[in-house]
Design an enzyme around this catalytic site. Structure first.
Site, short mmCIF file in Angstrom:
data_model
loop_
_atom_site.label_atom_id
_atom_site.label_comp_id
_atom_site.label_asym_id
_atom_site.label_seq_id
_atom_site.Cartn_x
_atom_site.Cartn_y
_atom_site.Cartn_z
CB SER A 121 -25.55 -6.39 -32.10
OG SER A 121 -25.08 -5.99 -33.33
CG HIS A 142 -21.58 -2.54 -31.59
ND1 HIS A 142 -23.08 -2.28 -31.57
CD2 HIS A 142 -21.74 -3.72 -32.05
CE1 HIS A 142 -23.83 -3.20 -31.94
NE2 HIS A 142 -22.89 -4.21 -32.18
#
Length: 444
Positions: free
Chosen positions: A208, A421
Site C-alpha cells: 500500500s 486491498h
C-alpha cells in the site's frame, strides 16, 4: 500466461509447488514483457531527484514525544539536525523512529527494509507477524530487518504530535507541521541507514503506502538497492484514491472539535476521525469479502423485519450503539465498523491522519524524472516482484500489470482472493511464500 521475457535473468524458480501458476491456485506468477524504445537515462539522472540533500549525522535519543508513541514497545530514535523537505522547508532536530531485528553481516549488505502502511508503526511484528521467523520471508538469522517510521506519523518520527523546536515551550507542531512527500521519507531514511553503516540494501518490501516508498527506494539504483517487492500499490496517486482520502479528511474538518487543527492532543475530534476510519475500512475490503464476513452472500437471508421497538427509535444514529443484536447481519456490519473506528480513533491523531493522507497526493514516480509513468518504471533495473490481487478496489490490477510490463526485470504475482486491498494482511501466508521465494531466488 503473459509473455515470459526477462525470466532468463533470474535463477531457476524456487517457489514451492503450491505457488505454481495453476488455473485455480492461490497465487499466479507471470513474467511481463518490458517496454521497448524508451530513452536511456544515466545513473546520475536516475538519482538526481533523490540525492539532493545534505548529509547530516543523526544522534540517538530515547525521548518519547507523545502518548501514541508511548503506547508502543521500545524503539530507536535517530535525530537529524537539519533536513530540507522537497518543498524547501527546513526542519530542525528531526526525530526518525525505527525498529530493527537481526544483525548486519560483515559486508553490511544483508539489510531488508520493510515499509509500513498508512496507519502502522515501525513495529512490523505487530501487524505483519506471519512474515517473521526462521524460514520465513523476514528471517532474522539471515537478514538485518529494519522498518523506519514516516514523517507525519504519530509513532515517533517528526509530525504534528512532535515538539516544534522553534515554538515557545516546544509545543507540538499540530496543524502547522509542513506537508511532506514520500520522497522526503525515503531521503531522510537513507540518512539514518548511512549513520547505521548500511552499505547496500538487499531488498525493500512494502504494501500500500509502503509499496509507494518501495518504488521510490528503487531510484537510488541497483548498486544500492538490489531488489524490490511493491505490494498492492501504485506508481501515481489516482483521482479515485485522492477522492476517497479527501472525503475522509472532510469528516475530520467538519468535526466541531477539530478547531482548525488547534485542538488539544488529548481532546481529539474523535467523531470525525471515527467516520474517516469507517470510510477507509470500506475501501480496504471488497464487496464479496464483506458479504461473506457478515453472511450476506447470495442465497443468505440478511435482513429482518422491523419490530415495534425498532420503529420507535430515531434515525439519527445517536442510540445505535446499544441496538445491536447478535446474529443479525445488518447490525453486525454497523457494530464492526463502529468497533474498528473507535479502536483506531483511540490510537491515532487527527492531524497526523490528515498529514499522512495528503502525502499520498504527492506520489508520482515520474515527477522530475521522466515524461510518463512507463518511462520512469523502465529506469528501475533491479529484479522486482509485484504482488497484487484482482479484488483490490484501491489500486487496480491494471495498474500492477502496467508496472510489471514497464519494469524490465519484473515478475507479477497475483494472489487469488476476495479480500480486497487488505489481502496482504488477510492472506499473509501466501504473501510470505511469494516474498520468501523471491528473496531466496536472487539473494542466496
Amino acid at each position: 500466461m503473459l509473455p515470459s521475457a526477462q525470466v532468463a535473468r533470474l535463477k531457476p524458480d524456487p517457489f514451492p509447488p503450491s505457488l505454481s501458476p495453476i488455473p485455480h491456485g492461490a497465487v499466479t506468477f507471470a513474467a511481463l514483457a518490458p517496454c521497448h524504445n524508451l530513452p536511456i537515462f544515466s545513473s546520475r539522472q536516475m538519482l538526481r531527484d533523490s540525492l539532493t540533500y545534505s548529509h547530516t549525522s543523526p544522534t540517538m535519543s530515547p525521548q518519547i514525544a507523545n502518548r501514541f508513541e508511548a503506547s508502543l514497545d521500545a524503539q530507536d530514535i535517530a535525530r537529524i539536525s537539519l533536513f530540507t523537505l522537497e518543498s524547501g522547508v527546513i526542519l530542525r532536530d528531526v526525530p526518525v523512529a525505527y525498529k530493527s531485528w537481526g544483525r548486519m553481516n560483515v559486508s553490511r549488505d544483508n539489510c531488508v527494509i520493510v515499509c509500513h502502511t498508512l496507519t502502522s508503526s515501525a513495529h512490523v511484528t505487530s501487524w505483519w507477524p506471519t512474515l517473521f521467523g526462521q524460514g520465513r520471508a523476514f528471517d532474522t538469522s539471515r537478514y538485518f530487518i529494519i522498518c523506519l517510521n514516516y514523517l507525519g506519523s504519530p509513532f515517533g518520527s517528526a509530525g504534528p504530535c512532535s515538539p516544534d523546536p522553534d515554538a515557545e515551550g516546544q509545543r507540538p507542531y499540530g496543524a502547522k507541521f509542513p506537508r511532506t512527500t514520500i520522497r522526503d521519507d525515503v531521503r531522510i531514511h537513507r540518512q539514518v541507514l548511512d549513520r547505521l553503516g548500511v552499505r547496500q540494501i538487499a531488498a525493500v518490501v512494502g504494501a500500500s503506502m509502503g509499496g509507494m516508498h518501495t518504488l521510490e527506494w528503487a531510484f537510488f539504483g541497483p548498486e544500492y538497492v538490489r531488489k524490490i517487492v511493491p505490494i498492492a500499490t501504485s506508481c501515481r496517486q489516482s483521482g479515485w484514491c485522492a477522492a476517497w482520502f479527501e472525503t475522509q479528511r472532510q469528516c475530520i474538518y467538519d468535526d466541531p472539535k477539530y478547531l482548525d487543527g488547534e485542538y488539544d492532543v488529548d481532546d481529539q475530534p474523535v467523531r470525525g476521525l471515527e467516520t474517516a476510519r469507517k470510510i477507509a475500512n470500506l475501501t480496504y475490503k471488497s464487496k464479496p469479502a464483506m458479504d461473506e464476513r457478515f453472511h450476506m452472500a447470495p442465497g443468505v437471508q440478511a435482513g429482518r423485519n422491523i419490530s415495534s421497538q425498532d420503529a420507535k427509535k430515531e434515525i439519527n444514529g445517536t442510540d445505535s450503539g446499544n441496538s445491536h443484536r447478535a446474529g443479525q447481519p445488518i447490525e453486525a456490519v454497523s457494530s464492526y465498523l463502529r468497533y474498528q473506528a473507535q479502536k483506531f480513533a483511540a490510537s491515532f491523531d487527527a492531524n497526523c491522519y490528515i498529514a499522512m493522507t495528503l502525502k499520498f497526493d504527492t506520489h508520482d514516480i515520474s515527477r522530475g524524472r521522466a515524461g510518463s509513468i512507463p518511462e520512469a518504471l523502465a529506469m528501475i533495473t533491479q529484479p522486482a516482484l509485484i504482488i497484487c490481487a484482482r479484488s483490490d478496489g484501491l489500486y487496480s490490477f491494471d495498474e500492477h500489470v502496467e508496472m510489471g510490463r514497464s519494469i524490465p526485470n519484473s515478475r507479477l504475482c497475483v494472489v487469488d482472493t476476495n479480500e480486497g486491498h487488505d489481502f496482504f494482511v488477510m492472506e499473509a501466508d501466501k504473501v510470505n511464500d511469494a516474498v520468501r521465494g523471491f528473496l531466496d531466488q536472487s539473494l542466496m
